[in-house]
Design a protein around this motif. Structure first.
Motif, PDB file in Angstrom:
ATOM      1  N   LEU A 109     -12.551  -2.666  -8.271  1.00 30.64           N
ATOM      2  CA  LEU A 109     -12.766  -4.110  -8.261  1.00 30.64           C
ATOM      3  C   LEU A 109     -14.159  -4.430  -7.754  1.00 30.64           C
ATOM      4  O   LEU A 109     -14.579  -3.923  -6.711  1.00 30.64           O
ATOM      5  CB  LEU A 109     -11.720  -4.804  -7.378  1.00 30.64           C
ATOM      6  CG  LEU A 109     -10.254  -4.531  -7.708  1.00 30.64           C
ATOM      7  CD1 LEU A 109      -9.356  -5.349  -6.789  1.00 30.64           C
ATOM      8  CD2 LEU A 109      -9.954  -4.831  -9.166  1.00 30.64           C
ATOM      9  N   VAL A 122      -3.016  -6.697  -4.666  1.00 27.76           N
ATOM     10  CA  VAL A 122      -2.693  -6.312  -6.046  1.00 27.76           C
ATOM     11  C   VAL A 122      -1.176  -6.169  -6.176  1.00 27.76           C
ATOM     12  O   VAL A 122      -0.537  -5.469  -5.377  1.00 27.76           O
ATOM     13  CB  VAL A 122      -3.378  -4.988  -6.430  1.00 27.76           C
ATOM     14  CG1 VAL A 122      -3.086  -4.641  -7.883  1.00 27.76           C
ATOM     15  CG2 VAL A 122      -4.887  -5.077  -6.185  1.00 27.76           C
ATOM     16  N   SER A 213      -7.009  -3.169  -2.359  1.00 28.39           N
ATOM     17  CA  SER A 213      -8.185  -2.359  -2.664  1.00 28.39           C
ATOM     18  C   SER A 213      -8.822  -1.854  -1.378  1.00 28.39           C
ATOM     19  O   SER A 213      -8.705  -2.460  -0.313  1.00 28.39           O
ATOM     20  CB  SER A 213      -9.195  -3.171  -3.476  1.00 28.39           C
ATOM     21  OG  SER A 213      -9.570  -4.354  -2.777  1.00 28.39           O
ATOM     22  N   ILE A 237      -4.197  -9.758  -9.459  1.00 26.45           N
ATOM     23  CA  ILE A 237      -5.176  -9.376  -8.441  1.00 26.45           C
ATOM     24  C   ILE A 237      -5.677 -10.647  -7.766  1.00 26.45           C
ATOM     25  O   ILE A 237      -6.153 -11.568  -8.438  1.00 26.45           O
ATOM     26  CB  ILE A 237      -6.362  -8.617  -9.058  1.00 26.45           C
ATOM     27  CG1 ILE A 237      -5.873  -7.393  -9.840  1.00 26.45           C
ATOM     28  CG2 ILE A 237      -7.358  -8.191  -7.982  1.00 26.45           C
ATOM     29  CD1 ILE A 237      -6.959  -6.710 -10.649  1.00 26.45           C
TER      30      ILE A 237
END
Length: 267
Positions: A109, A122, A213, A237
């Motif tokens: 990302l 996510v 992430s 996301i």
């Protein structure tokens, strides 16, 4: 005559933390440390992934879990409750030593400037009903119920697992649920929160994976369906703080392979 007096000291079990590898549904691997904020008491580690804290004063605590192969987490807990066992799933890091043939989605990302996005939330939901983990067996489950009777169970359903409960029919509703406790050999599931809607027999439990992430913007989503050669997944996301959101619909995943989504840019 010499008299001997036997003195026994006993400790009161205050809190049992049961850690679980969210992918394998087994005890976590690698080095793991636990601590309760403001408490010097060390937990006793058991081989099954459980940690026992004894003689804690009643009150509220923050549990910190630092793990070698999993995301670090902080969990608010209370010893005032009757139930003293807390089941906590650990989400694998992208660097986790996945076995060969694991079914994974990987991505990176970034923002518009090419900088990695850290801490993005996510959520991936398996959309193929053939990959459902279980089906509702009761003729009708009303709004407010917190106990489900299920059948056609595939794989392991564990405390802390999340699902989308999808009803039958063209206008059937979806509802996100999280399992608090598994009863009667996975036939009955206690929910963390009561249902907001009603569902009929045949409603399916679709697996949901939640992760975030890393500092470098890397993410991994591991699946354990094992029923179809390929299946569809919806991925949401959201940046930390909810600044932006992106929905990737119907990403097709191949069983036993890595699906690489490359770099995803969030604006």
């Amino acid at each position: 005559m010499e008299l001997k007096r036997e003195i026994r000291f006993s400790s009161r079990v205050s809190l049992v933390i049961s850690l679980l590898d969210a992918w394998t549904c087994q005890a976590p691997i690698g080095k793991i440390t636990l601590e309760l904020e403001g408490v010097r008491t060390k937990a006793v580690n058991k081989s099954n992934g459980s940690y026992i804290f004894s003689d804690l004063p009643h009150g509220d605590y923050i549990l910190r879990v630092n793990a070698e192969h999993y995301f670090d987490i902080q969990v608010p807990l209370s010893t005032n409750l009757v139930r003293m066992i807390e089941h906590i799933p650990l989400q694998p890091l992208p660097s986790y030593p996945f076995s060969q043939g694991a079914t994974l989605i990987r991505a990176i990302l970034q923002d518009q400037n090419g900088s990695p996005i850290r801490g993005a939330r996510v959520t991936a939901t398996v959309e193929s009903e053939e990959c459902a983990s279980a089906r509702l067996m009761s003729e009708k489950v009303e709004k407010g119920a917190d106990l489900l009777t299920v059948g056609s169970v595939i794989g392991a359903i564990t405390a802390g697992s999340s699902f989308v409960l999808r009803g039958r029919g063209a206008k059937a509703a979806d509802e996100w649920i999280c399992i608090k406790e598994v009863l009667e050999f996975q036939k009955r599931l206690q929910l963390q929160q009561p249902l907001e809607g009603s569902f009929s027999r045949g409603a399916v439990l679709l697996p949901v994976i939640q992760t975030r992430s890393t500092e470098r913007g890397e993410l991994v989503l591991p699946f354990r369906t094992g029923r179809n050669s390929s299946f569809g997944v919806n991925i949401t996301i959201a940046r930390e703080g909810g600044e932006s959101r992106r929905l990737l619909k119907e990403v097709m995943v191949s069983e036993g392979a890595v699906t690489n989504l490359g770099t995803q840019v969030l604006t």
